[in-house]
Design a protein around this motif. Sequence first.
Motif, PDB file in Angstrom:
ATOM      1  N   GLY A  59       0.822  -1.206   0.000  1.00  0.00           N
ATOM      2  CA  GLY A  59       0.000   0.000   0.000  1.00  0.00           C
ATOM      3  C   GLY A  59       0.857   1.259   0.000  1.00  0.00           C
ATOM      4  N   PHE A  60       1.964   1.210   0.730  1.00  0.00           N
ATOM      5  CA  PHE A  60       2.894   2.335   0.805  1.00  0.00           C
ATOM      6  C   PHE A  60       3.471   2.686  -0.563  1.00  0.00           C
ATOM      7  N   ILE A  61       3.883   1.684  -1.308  1.00  0.00           N
ATOM      8  CA  ILE A  61       4.471   1.928  -2.632  1.00  0.00           C
ATOM      9  C   ILE A  61       3.459   2.644  -3.527  1.00  0.00           C
ATOM     10  N   PHE A  62       2.226   2.150  -3.540  1.00  0.00           N
ATOM     11  CA  PHE A  62       1.171   2.804  -4.318  1.00  0.00           C
ATOM     12  C   PHE A  62       0.961   4.239  -3.832  1.00  0.00           C
ATOM     13  N   GLN A  63       0.845   4.406  -2.506  1.00  0.00           N
ATOM     14  CA  GLN A  63       0.557   5.719  -1.948  1.00  0.00           C
ATOM     15  C   GLN A  63       1.684   6.717  -2.224  1.00  0.00           C
ATOM     16  N   TYR A  64       2.913   6.274  -2.185  1.00  0.00           N
ATOM     17  CA  TYR A  64       4.030   7.176  -2.449  1.00  0.00           C
ATOM     18  C   TYR A  64       3.919   7.790  -3.854  1.00  0.00           C
ATOM     19  N   PHE A  65       3.784   6.950  -4.848  1.00  0.00           N
ATOM     20  CA  PHE A  65       3.742   7.465  -6.222  1.00  0.00           C
ATOM     21  C   PHE A  65       2.501   8.305  -6.483  1.00  0.00           C
ATOM     22  N   ALA A  66       1.356   7.891  -5.968  1.00  0.00           N
ATOM     23  CA  ALA A  66       0.123   8.663  -6.165  1.00  0.00           C
ATOM     24  C   ALA A  66       0.191  10.006  -5.430  1.00  0.00           C
ATOM     25  N   LYS A  76       9.482  13.083  -7.410  1.00  0.00           N
ATOM     26  CA  LYS A  76       9.869  11.740  -7.002  1.00  0.00           C
ATOM     27  C   LYS A  76      11.395  11.637  -6.967  1.00  0.00           C
ATOM     28  N   ASP A  77      12.022  12.376  -6.056  1.00  0.00           N
ATOM     29  CA  ASP A  77      13.471  12.318  -5.923  1.00  0.00           C
ATOM     30  C   ASP A  77      13.831  11.523  -4.668  1.00  0.00           C
ATOM     31  N   ILE A  78      15.106  11.324  -4.445  1.00  0.00           N
ATOM     32  CA  ILE A  78      15.561  10.497  -3.332  1.00  0.00           C
ATOM     33  C   ILE A  78      15.200  11.124  -1.982  1.00  0.00           C
ATOM     34  N   ASN A  79      15.270  12.451  -1.873  1.00  0.00           N
ATOM     35  CA  ASN A  79      14.931  13.103  -0.608  1.00  0.00           C
ATOM     36  C   ASN A  79      13.467  12.888  -0.238  1.00  0.00           C
ATOM     37  N   SER A  80      12.581  13.040  -1.209  1.00  0.00           N
ATOM     38  CA  SER A  80      11.154  12.818  -0.955  1.00  0.00           C
ATOM     39  C   SER A  80      10.907  11.368  -0.562  1.00  0.00           C
TER      40      SER A  80
END
Length: 143
Positions: A59-66, A76-80
């Motif tokens: 769920g986290f992976i989906f939520q991050y990109f969305a 969508k950089d390394i810091n974020s």
Amino acid sequence: MFSTVWGDNLSTKLLKINIIRYFIISCAATVIDFYLSYLLYKKIELNYLFSTNLGMFCGFIFQYFASMKFIFTNNKDINSFVIYIATFLIGLILANTTIWFSFDFLKLSFVFSKMISIVGPFFIIYFIRKKILGIKLNSTKVG
């Protein structure tokens, strides 16, 4: 600062819009999390904490990109991603503590314990991410 330029009313509206977007994205992530956790625990009979953690990670992976696309200003950089991972880990600790306590000590059902563990961290994590990552407003960061 934003509210002094545009007025408190617009700031309040933007917060409501972004928290609604975050809520919708979180609902979709929750469906992924809940379904996978339930499937792994009930059907495959894996440990409930392992099942919960795997479901939350997906769920986290989906939520991050969305969220990076529709809510927060950072790209969508390394810091974020590091910030998102750190806040995910805070949420994971909160959720695991909640499900462990409600399932093992209060003897609540897995489904009810899982629901409690989802609701608790939602607002805490949103406001931490909002403060650190900002929210979108026509490509302008609002803090």
